[in-house]
Motif scaffolding. Structure first.
Motif, PDB file in Angstrom:
ATOM      1  N   GLN A   1      79.102  -4.806-114.040  1.00  0.00           N
ATOM      2  CA  GLN A   1      79.690  -3.797-114.931  1.00  0.00           C
ATOM      3  C   GLN A   1      80.439  -2.729-114.124  1.00  0.00           C
ATOM      4  OE1 GLN A   1      76.028  -2.915-117.057  1.00  0.00           O
ATOM      5  NE2 GLN A   1      76.472  -4.419-118.665  1.00  0.00           N
ATOM      6  N   VAL A   2      79.889  -2.352-112.970  1.00  0.00           N
ATOM      7  CA  VAL A   2      80.581  -1.365-112.120  1.00  0.00           C
ATOM      8  C   VAL A   2      81.894  -1.965-111.607  1.00  0.00           C
ATOM      9  CG1 VAL A   2      80.474  -0.101-109.936  1.00  0.00           C
ATOM     10  CG2 VAL A   2      78.510  -0.088-111.466  1.00  0.00           C
ATOM     11  N   LEU A   3      81.857  -3.237-111.210  1.00  0.00           N
ATOM     12  CA  LEU A   3      83.089  -3.886-110.728  1.00  0.00           C
ATOM     13  C   LEU A   3      84.169  -3.882-111.819  1.00  0.00           C
ATOM     14  CD1 LEU A   3      81.576  -6.839-108.653  1.00  0.00           C
ATOM     15  CD2 LEU A   3      83.031  -5.007-107.763  1.00  0.00           C
ATOM     16  N   ALA A   4      83.745  -4.117-113.054  1.00  0.00           N
ATOM     17  CA  ALA A   4      84.714  -4.101-114.171  1.00  0.00           C
ATOM     18  C   ALA A   4      85.303  -2.700-114.351  1.00  0.00           C
ATOM     19  CB  ALA A   4      84.050  -4.591-115.455  1.00  0.00           C
ATOM     20  N   CYS A   5      84.487  -1.664-114.137  1.00  0.00           N
ATOM     21  CA  CYS A   5      84.993  -0.279-114.240  1.00  0.00           C
ATOM     22  C   CYS A   5      86.012  -0.009-113.135  1.00  0.00           C
ATOM     23  CB  CYS A   5      83.847   0.734-114.137  1.00  0.00           C
ATOM     24  SG  CYS A   5      82.714   0.687-115.531  1.00  0.00           S
ATOM     25  N   ILE A   6      85.704  -0.447-111.924  1.00  0.00           N
ATOM     26  CA  ILE A   6      86.636  -0.232-110.801  1.00  0.00           C
ATOM     27  C   ILE A   6      87.943  -0.959-111.108  1.00  0.00           C
ATOM     28  CG2 ILE A   6      87.051  -0.682-108.345  1.00  0.00           C
ATOM     29  CD1 ILE A   6      84.006  -0.373-107.906  1.00  0.00           C
ATOM     30  N   ASP A   7      87.809  -2.172-111.621  1.00  0.00           N
ATOM     31  CA  ASP A   7      88.984  -2.971-111.970  1.00  0.00           C
ATOM     32  C   ASP A   7      89.852  -2.243-113.006  1.00  0.00           C
ATOM     33  OD1 ASP A   7      90.199  -5.364-111.350  1.00  0.00           O
ATOM     34  OD2 ASP A   7      89.603  -6.258-113.273  1.00  0.00           O
ATOM     35  N   ALA A   8      89.185  -1.558-113.929  1.00  0.00           N
ATOM     36  CA  ALA A   8      89.924  -0.834-114.978  1.00  0.00           C
ATOM     37  C   ALA A   8      90.360   0.553-114.496  1.00  0.00           C
ATOM     38  CB  ALA A   8      89.033  -0.697-116.224  1.00  0.00           C
TER      39      ALA A   8
ATOM     40  N   VAL B   1      82.748   5.828-112.954  1.00  0.00           N
ATOM     41  CA  VAL B   1      81.520   5.317-113.566  1.00  0.00           C
ATOM     42  C   VAL B   1      80.301   5.990-112.942  1.00  0.00           C
ATOM     43  CG1 VAL B   1      81.656   3.292-112.011  1.00  0.00           C
ATOM     44  CG2 VAL B   1      80.130   3.225-113.979  1.00  0.00           C
ATOM     45  N   LEU B   2      79.415   6.470-113.816  1.00  0.00           N
ATOM     46  CA  LEU B   2      78.106   6.954-113.363  1.00  0.00           C
ATOM     47  C   LEU B   2      77.133   5.832-113.681  1.00  0.00           C
ATOM     48  CD1 LEU B   2      76.123   9.108-112.318  1.00  0.00           C
ATOM     49  CD2 LEU B   2      75.983  10.004-114.639  1.00  0.00           C
ATOM     50  N   CYS B   3      76.588   5.216-112.626  1.00  0.00           N
ATOM     51  CA  CYS B   3      75.710   4.060-112.809  1.00  0.00           C
ATOM     52  C   CYS B   3      74.282   4.450-112.475  1.00  0.00           C
ATOM     53  CB  CYS B   3      76.180   2.937-111.874  1.00  0.00           C
ATOM     54  SG  CYS B   3      75.137   1.467-111.968  1.00  0.00           S
ATOM     55  N   GLU B   4      73.378   4.161-113.392  1.00  0.00           N
ATOM     56  CA  GLU B   4      71.960   4.406-113.097  1.00  0.00           C
ATOM     57  C   GLU B   4      71.551   3.557-111.902  1.00  0.00           C
ATOM     58  OE1 GLU B   4      69.580   6.196-113.341  1.00  0.00           O
ATOM     59  OE2 GLU B   4      70.392   7.576-114.801  1.00  0.00           O
ATOM     60  N   LYS B   5      70.521   3.996-111.202  1.00  0.00           N
ATOM     61  CA  LYS B   5      70.023   3.188-110.092  1.00  0.00           C
ATOM     62  C   LYS B   5      69.355   1.931-110.652  1.00  0.00           C
ATOM     63  CE  LYS B   5      65.635   4.147-110.911  1.00  0.00           C
ATOM     64  NZ  LYS B   5      64.717   3.084-111.331  1.00  0.00           N
ATOM     65  N   PRO B   6      69.328   0.807-109.952  1.00  0.00           N
ATOM     66  CA  PRO B   6      69.952   0.588-108.654  1.00  0.00           C
ATOM     67  C   PRO B   6      71.417   0.213-108.831  1.00  0.00           C
ATOM     68  CG  PRO B   6      68.872  -1.422-109.358  1.00  0.00           C
ATOM     69  CD  PRO B   6      68.629  -0.415-110.448  1.00  0.00           C
ATOM     70  N   LEU B   7      72.197   0.337-107.732  1.00  0.00           N
ATOM     71  CA  LEU B   7      73.576  -0.155-107.811  1.00  0.00           C
ATOM     72  C   LEU B   7      73.539  -1.664-108.067  1.00  0.00           C
ATOM     73  CD1 LEU B   7      76.600   0.189-107.524  1.00  0.00           C
ATOM     74  CD2 LEU B   7      76.336   0.102-105.037  1.00  0.00           C
ATOM     75  N   ALA B   8      72.631  -2.350-107.400  1.00  0.00           N
ATOM     76  CA  ALA B   8      72.390  -3.778-107.632  1.00  0.00           C
ATOM     77  C   ALA B   8      71.075  -4.130-106.960  1.00  0.00           C
ATOM     78  CB  ALA B   8      73.517  -4.618-107.046  1.00  0.00           C
ATOM     79  N   PRO B   9      70.438  -5.208-107.402  1.00  0.00           N
ATOM     80  CA  PRO B   9      69.169  -5.587-106.770  1.00  0.00           C
ATOM     81  C   PRO B   9      69.343  -6.175-105.365  1.00  0.00           C
ATOM     82  CG  PRO B   9      69.390  -6.567-108.963  1.00  0.00           C
ATOM     83  CD  PRO B   9      70.719  -5.995-108.611  1.00  0.00           C
ATOM     84  N   THR B  10      70.550  -6.631-104.998  1.00  0.00           N
ATOM     85  CA  THR B  10      70.733  -7.221-103.665  1.00  0.00           C
ATOM     86  C   THR B  10      71.852  -6.495-102.922  1.00  0.00           C
ATOM     87  OG1 THR B  10      72.435  -8.811-104.354  1.00  0.00           O
ATOM     88  CG2 THR B  10      70.137  -9.524-104.560  1.00  0.00           C
TER      89      THR B  10
ATOM     90  N   CYS C   1      75.859  -5.202-103.746  1.00  0.00           N
ATOM     91  CA  CYS C   1      76.287  -3.812-103.453  1.00  0.00           C
ATOM     92  C   CYS C   1      77.546  -3.829-102.582  1.00  0.00           C
ATOM     93  CB  CYS C   1      75.191  -3.052-102.712  1.00  0.00           C
ATOM     94  SG  CYS C   1      73.725  -2.736-103.695  1.00  0.00           S
ATOM     95  N   LEU C   2      77.573  -4.734-101.629  1.00  0.00           N
ATOM     96  CA  LEU C   2      78.730  -4.774-100.718  1.00  0.00           C
ATOM     97  C   LEU C   2      80.011  -5.174-101.456  1.00  0.00           C
ATOM     98  CD1 LEU C   2      77.001  -6.187 -97.512  1.00  0.00           C
ATOM     99  CD2 LEU C   2      78.012  -3.899 -97.816  1.00  0.00           C
ATOM    100  N   LYS C   3      79.875  -5.988-102.494  1.00  0.00           N
ATOM    101  CA  LYS C   3      81.068  -6.335-103.307  1.00  0.00           C
ATOM    102  C   LYS C   3      81.616  -5.078-103.986  1.00  0.00           C
ATOM    103  CE  LYS C   3      80.023 -11.094-104.467  1.00  0.00           C
ATOM    104  NZ  LYS C   3      79.424 -11.958-105.466  1.00  0.00           N
ATOM    105  N   VAL C   4      80.720  -4.230-104.457  1.00  0.00           N
ATOM    106  CA  VAL C   4      81.153  -2.974-105.104  1.00  0.00           C
ATOM    107  C   VAL C   4      81.852  -2.092-104.078  1.00  0.00           C
ATOM    108  CG1 VAL C   4      80.358  -0.856-106.229  1.00  0.00           C
ATOM    109  CG2 VAL C   4      79.355  -3.063-106.868  1.00  0.00           C
ATOM    110  N   ILE C   5      81.255  -1.985-102.901  1.00  0.00           N
ATOM    111  CA  ILE C   5      81.833  -1.139-101.848  1.00  0.00           C
ATOM    112  C   ILE C   5      83.232  -1.644-101.484  1.00  0.00           C
ATOM    113  CG2 ILE C   5      81.591  -0.683 -99.360  1.00  0.00           C
ATOM    114  CD1 ILE C   5      78.706   0.016 -99.891  1.00  0.00           C
ATOM    115  N   GLU C   6      83.332  -2.953-101.330  1.00  0.00           N
ATOM    116  CA  GLU C   6      84.636  -3.560-100.989  1.00  0.00           C
ATOM    117  C   GLU C   6      85.676  -3.231-102.073  1.00  0.00           C
ATOM    118  OE1 GLU C   6      85.922  -8.105-100.569  1.00  0.00           O
ATOM    119  OE2 GLU C   6      83.966  -7.672 -99.711  1.00  0.00           O
ATOM    120  N   ALA C   7      85.276  -3.350-103.326  1.00  0.00           N
ATOM    121  CA  ALA C   7      86.216  -3.103-104.434  1.00  0.00           C
ATOM    122  C   ALA C   7      86.609  -1.628-104.494  1.00  0.00           C
ATOM    123  CB  ALA C   7      85.581  -3.535-105.756  1.00  0.00           C
TER     124      ALA C   7
END
Ligand code: NAP
Length: 335
Positions: A80-87, A91-100, A104-110
């Motif tokens: 869902q965060v990746l979709a927000c970045i794409d758009a 985005v304010l995302c509750e913890k965790p960013l992701a379980p793995t 998380c690194l995919k989000v950082i890259e994006a």
């Protein structure tokens, strides 16, 4: 300007956040919500004057939505965060960013590729007055150099599905962020000790004692006790070379009568951290205007998940496990 917020996930905290934005945060309205529990979503939507959409993508891509708040289950956050970045939407995302960490690194890259900060993580203790005071005591030099941090995280009780692993990844993860933020340092190793279990803990190994060694050598102890029975009791004490900064459990008032005085301990996180959520949401909305986000970043979310992963290994192997982080992208310098 009034920012139009879309909320994804209207369970416990999503409903709390949606109601708070609608009624107590200035500069924002909730205009759209989505939850797979459609009746709950409709109920929340009608309470805040929003529309209930059919999918999370409909919220993210709604042209009427300026920014998104994600409060769905943790395993859905990264997508869902990746979709927000794409758009291109903050985005304010509750913890965790992701379980793995891989997710998380995919989000950082994006986010790095997007070239501007869009993601903030819901580590709200950074906005809690008592934690802020402890940090100020350290940053001002009043208590000298940090040597040790002792954290307590006690919940009255937890459902059967809340395992000892979840206590680390879902609960102690707050102390992970607290330690990194308070001390301005990365966690280098994690050890998890499981001693005598409480008779109230069912099949959970509870309490657990978690020890972090920070890169600087500062030691952090975390008592995680999810079946403590008496209330929700979350606090810390920072031991410095010239003094100690500590906090009391905020109480809900006191009753004095013949024979004694009783203070009331908060029953849950909603009460204990209500003003922190309020401050966090107001700061996030203010950041939407300035474009400068001051809360936990995607990097902090990644680091928290990396420590949680190390904690799971430490528990399973009964070993002191090193936390391996990738090099911090320069994009996150000062973030
Ligand atoms: P919750 O009460 O279970 O709420 C999650 C909601 O998301 C539920 O209504 C769930 O529906 C719904 N959902 C499931 N799949 C979805 C999807 N694909 N898209 C949108 N919504 C979906 O959980 P919660 O306690 O509110 O926790 C939500 C998140 O906030 C978790 O990541 C949690 O760790 C975090 N949290 C943070 C704090 C804090 O202090 N910062 C406190 C509490 C929670 P169903 O019930 O039908 O599955």
């Amino acid at each position: 300007m009034v920012f139009r917020v879309g909320v994804i996930g209207t369970g416990n905290i999503g409903t709390d956040h949606a109601n708070r934005i609608a009624s107590q945060v200035s500069g924002a309205d909730v205009v759209a919500v989505f939850d797979v529990a459609t009746e709950r979503a409709k109920e929340v939507a009608s309470g805040v004057g929003a529309v209930a959409h059919a999918t999370d993508g409909d919220v993210i891509n709604d042209p009427e939505v300026d920014a998104v708040l994600i409060a769905s289950p943790g395993e859905l956050h990264a997508e869902q965060v990746l979709a927000c970045i794409d758009a291109g939407k903050p985005v304010l995302c509750e913890k965790p960013l992701a379980p793995t960490t891989a997710e998380c690194l995919k989000v950082i890259e994006a986010e790095v590729a997007a070239g501007r900060q869009l993601v903030q993580l819901g580590f709200m203790r950074r906005y809690d007055a008592a934690y802020v005071e402890v940090k100020a005591a350290l940053d001002s030099g009043d208590i000298g150099e940090a040597l040790m941090l002792h954290c307590l995280h006690r919940n009255p009780t937890a459902p059967d599905w809340f395992t000892s692993d979840l206590a680390l990844t879902d609960s102690v993860v707050h102390e992970v962020d607290t330690s990194r933020w308070l001390l301005g340092d990365e966690i280098a190793t994690v050890t998890v000790l499981a001693g005598k279990p409480s008779p109230k803990a069912g099949s959970a190994q509870d309490p657990q004692l978690v020890v972090f060694e920070m890169a600087s050598g500062v030691l952090v102890t975390v008592e995680s006790f999810i079946h403590a029975q008496y209330g929700y009791d979350v606090r810390c004490e920072l031991v410095g070379s010239e003094g100690v900064a500590s906090m009391d459990t905020p109480t809900l008032g006191a009753v004095t009568r013949r024979g004694g005085r009783t203070t009331v301990v908060p029953p849950d996180w909603r009460v204990r951290f209500g003003s922190a959520y309020q401050a966090e949401l107001q700061a996030w909305v203010d950041s939407l205007a300035s474009g400068e986000f001051h809360g936990a970043s995607a990097w902090d979310g990644y680091a928290a998940t990396a420590v949680a992963e190390a904690g799971l290994r430490a528990r399973a192997e009964g070993a002191r496990v090193a936390v391996e982080l990738v090099d911090r992208p320069s994009f996150y310098a000062g973030k």
